[in-house]
Design an enzyme around this catalytic site. Structure first.
Site, mmCIF file in Angstrom:
data_model
loop_
_atom_site.group_PDB
_atom_site.id
_atom_site.type_symbol
_atom_site.label_atom_id
_atom_site.label_comp_id
_atom_site.label_asym_id
_atom_site.label_seq_id
_atom_site.Cartn_x
_atom_site.Cartn_y
_atom_site.Cartn_z
ATOM 1 N N GLY A 14 0.816 -1.203 0.000
ATOM 2 C CA GLY A 14 0.000 0.000 0.000
ATOM 3 C C GLY A 14 0.854 1.259 0.000
ATOM 4 O O GLY A 14 2.078 1.215 -0.190
ATOM 5 N N GLU A 49 -6.578 10.213 -0.714
ATOM 6 C CA GLU A 49 -6.268 10.702 -2.054
ATOM 7 C C GLU A 49 -5.888 12.174 -2.080
ATOM 8 O O GLU A 49 -5.537 12.692 -3.122
ATOM 9 C CB GLU A 49 -7.480 10.465 -2.977
ATOM 10 C CG GLU A 49 -7.780 8.997 -3.183
ATOM 11 C CD GLU A 49 -9.081 8.756 -3.917
ATOM 12 O OE1 GLU A 49 -9.994 9.584 -3.764
ATOM 13 O OE2 GLU A 49 -9.175 7.758 -4.641
ATOM 14 N N LYS A 78 -3.961 20.464 -5.973
ATOM 15 C CA LYS A 78 -4.724 20.888 -4.797
ATOM 16 C C LYS A 78 -4.117 22.168 -4.235
ATOM 17 O O LYS A 78 -2.944 22.197 -3.861
ATOM 18 C CB LYS A 78 -4.720 19.794 -3.728
ATOM 19 C CG LYS A 78 -5.454 20.208 -2.450
ATOM 20 C CD LYS A 78 -5.400 19.117 -1.406
ATOM 21 C CE LYS A 78 -5.996 19.613 -0.107
ATOM 22 N NZ LYS A 78 -5.898 18.609 0.981
ATOM 23 N N LEU A 330 -1.310 3.277 9.166
ATOM 24 C CA LEU A 330 -2.435 3.015 10.067
ATOM 25 C C LEU A 330 -2.025 2.230 11.302
ATOM 26 O O LEU A 330 -2.688 2.314 12.337
ATOM 27 C CB LEU A 330 -3.539 2.273 9.317
ATOM 28 C CG LEU A 330 -4.200 3.046 8.173
ATOM 29 C CD1 LEU A 330 -5.220 2.167 7.459
ATOM 30 C CD2 LEU A 330 -4.846 4.324 8.669
#
Length: 496
Positions: A14, A49, A78, A330
Site C-alpha cells: 500500500g 487521495e 490541490k 495506520l
C-alpha cells in the site's frame, strides 16, 4: 559488538509500505537491503487521495518527474480545502496552502486587516490570498516568484493505489525485493525483538529492523510487542467512514471539498479519471445504511462502485517505535482525513526514521526521541482537527451541540484564547500547520479577535487602506496569465 542494521523488512504494501521502502532505499542506497512482503489478497484502505505540500518534497527527493507522476497517478492539483456548513449550515470558508497578504516584521498581515475592519473595511481576508483566488478561478501553473507575496504552494489529489504501484516500480528498480504472500507466524529473539516473519509457504524473512505497515491491526507493533494505544475518541468521536468513487466532472476543481452534515462530514476529491467521495461519521448518530444513503444522495456525479466501509478508533500507538519495530501508516495511529494528513504522517514517520536511523545498533535514546517527536506531531494535528469541530455555532443536531461542550486539550484552549483576545498566533515547534492555517480555520469557524497588534497602528487609516489595496492588486495580477487547471494538467500529461 557491531549490530548495524543491514536488512530492513517492511510488512505490508500500500501507500505506507511502498513510501517507506522507496525513501529508505533512495536515501540509504547501498547501506541497507530492503525486503517487502505483501499479499494481493489483502486489500488496502486506499481512500487517502488528498495531500499537503510536503508531498512535493518527498517526490523531489525520489527524483520523480512531475509530468510522469501526474500521468501515473491520475493526479490533479490541490490549492486548498473548502469547508462548507462547519460553522453554520449554508456558510463556507477556505483553508488554503497560501498566506494572505504580506506580513511585516513582528506583525502578521492579518493585524493590518483587523485594524482596517474596525474602521469599516469589508474586504474578505481571502481576497488577499493567491491560492484562494486561483482556486476560485479554477486556474493553476507553478509560479517562480521572486517575491514571497506571489508564492503559490500546492499539493495533489491522486489515486493512492496507483501511487503505491508507481512507488513499487521505482523501489524494485532500486533493488527492493518484494515477496508475495501472507504472514503465518512471527518469531522473536529471547530479548523480545522480532527475529523473522514466516510466510504461509514456509519462507522465512529475517531482518534487523522491521517496519510495520500492516494497517489498523498492527501485527508486529501491537499483536507481538503490545505497544498500547491512546484512544482519542472523546476528542474526535467520529469512528466510521464510507467511501465510493464516482464519475469525474467535466471540470476538475483545484481544491478538496469538506461538507459538514448533521453527524460528520463528506469529502469530494477530483481526480483525472474519477472523483473520490466519502463520509466520515459517528456510529452513535448514523447507522451504516444511513451514512451510505446520505453519501450516495449527495454525490455530484454517478457512483461507479459499491460503498466501502471503514471502522477506526481515533488515536495513536503509544510507542510507535518499540524494540526493532517501527509502525508506519495506520499501524501507528489514525487521525481522520479532515486536513489530508494521513499520507503526510507516513512521510514524516519515514523521514524521522531516516534522521534517527541506527548506525552500529539500535539504541534506546533514538527510540525515545522518535516516540517523543511522533507523539507531539500527532497531538498538534489532533488539536487542529478538534478546532474545526469544537468551534461551531450549529444548533441543528445533538452531535454539533455536543462538540461545542467538548473538554478540549489545554494546548488548544490557550491557542484559541490568545487569538480571540488580540489576534496573536504562535506556531509551536515542528507544528505541521503554519500560522496562516490556524488563522484561516479560526476565522472561518467564527473566532473574531477583539484586538490587533499595535504595529498596525503605525499607519494612518488612509495609508493602511492604500497598502491593502496595493497588496490586493498584486495578488490579482497573475490570474490573467495562468491557464485553466485542466489545461495545465492536460499539457503536463501529454509531455514525453
Amino acid at each position: 559488538m557491531n549490530n548495524a542494521v543491514k536488512k530492513v523488512v517492511v510488512l505490508g504494501g500500500g501507500t505506507a509500505g511502498w513510501m517507506a521502502a522507496a525513501l529508505l532505499k533512495k536515501v540509504l542506497a547501498g547501506a541497507i537491503d530492503i525486503e517487502l512482503v505483501e499479499s494481493e489478497d489483502i486489500g488496502t484502505v486506499g481512500v487517502g487521495e488528498a495531500t499537503i505540500p510536503p508531498i512535493r518534497l518527498f517526490n523531489n527527493v525520489m527524483g520523480i518527474n512531475e509530468a510522469e507522476f501526474l500521468r501515473e497517478t491520475k493526479a490533479t492539483i490541490k490549492l486548498a480545502i473548502k469547508f462548507d456548513n462547519w460553522r453554520v449550515p449554508g456558510e463556507g470558508y477556505f483553508h488554503t496552502f497560501g498566506a494572505p497578504g504580506k506580513s511585516l516584521a513582528f506583525c502578521h498581515f492579518h493585524h493590518l486587516w483587523l485594524r482596517a475592519r474596525q474602521h469599516g473595511d469589508k474586504t474578505d481576508l481571502w481576497q488577499y490570498d493567491l491560492n484562494y483566488l486561483c482556486a476560485m478561478a479554477g486556474k493553476f501553473a507553478p509560479i517562480n516568484a521572486k517575491d514571497s507575496i506571489l508564492e503559490l504552494p500546492y499539493a495533489y489529489h491522486f489515486d493512492a493505489g496507483l501511487y503505491a504501484r508507481y512507488l513499487r516500480k521505482l523501489s524494485e528498480q532500486m533493488g527492493v525485493t518484494r515477496h508475495e504472500g501472507k504472514v503465518q507466524q512471527v518469531f522473536q529473539h529471547p530479548n523480545g525483538d522480532i527475529k523473522c516473519l514466516v510466510l504461509e509457504d514456509g519462507r522465512e524473512l529475517s531482518g534487523d529492523l522491521f517496519i510495520d505497515c500492516s494497517g489498523f491491526r498492527g501485527l508486529l507493533i501491537q499483536d507481538k510487542l503490545n505497544a498500547g494505544y491512546d484512544d482519542w475518541s472523546h476528542f474526535l468521536p467520529c469512528d466510521r467512514a464510507v467511501a465510493v468513487p464516482s464519475e469525474r466532472f467535466e471540470k476538475t476543481l483545484p481544491y478538496t471539498r469538506s461538507i459538514a452534515h448533521s453527524a460528520g462530514w463528506q469529502w469530494r476529491i477530483p481526480l483525472q479519471h474519477r472523483n473520490g467521495n466519502g463520509l466520515v461519521y459517528s456510529s452513535a448518530h448514523y447507522s451504516d445504511q444511513q451514512a451510505a444513503d446520505l453519501l450516495l444522495t449527495n454525490l455530484d456525479s454517478k457512483a461507479v462502485a459499491d460503498p466501502k466501509f471503514l471502522r477506526f478508533k481515533t488515536g495513536r500507538r503509544r510507542q510507535q517505535w518499540q524494540r526493532n519495530v517501527v509502525a508506519v501508516g495506520l499501524s501507528s495511529g489514525f487521525l481522520e482525513p479532515l486536513e489530508s494528513t494521513s499520507i503526510h504522517l507516513i512521510q514524516s514517520a519515514v523521514v524521522r526514521l531516516i534522521q534517527l536511523f541506527p548506525h552500529n545498533g539500535i539504541c534506546q535514546s533514538a527510540i525515545n526521541e522518535y516516540n517523543k517527536q511522533s507523539q507531539l506531531e500527532f497531538e498538534q494535528i489532533r488539536d487542529f482537527l478538534i478546532l474545526h469541530y469544537h468551534v461551531n455555532e450549529r444548533s441543528d443536531s445533538q452531535f454539533w451541540r455536543d462538540m461545542q461542550q467538548l473538554a478540549i486539550p489545554d494546548s488548544l484552549r490557550q491557542k484559541m484564547a490568545i487569538f480571540a483576545d488580540n489576534g496573536q498566533l504562535f506556531r509551536e515547534q515542528n507544528d505541521l500547520f503554519l500560522e496562516s492555517s490556524w488563522l484561516q480555520v479560526m476565522l472561518g469557524q467564527g473566532i473574531e479577535p477583539k484586538d490587533y497588534h499595535p504595529i498596525a497602528s503605525n499607519f494612518s487609516i488612509e495609508k493602511l487602506r492604500e497598502m491593502l489595496a496595493n497588496i490586493q492588486a498584486i495578488k490579482q495580477e497573475p490570474l490573467s496569465k495562468l491557464p485553466d487547471h485542466d489545461t495545465y494538467i492536460q499539457t503536463m500529461i501529454s509531455r514525453g
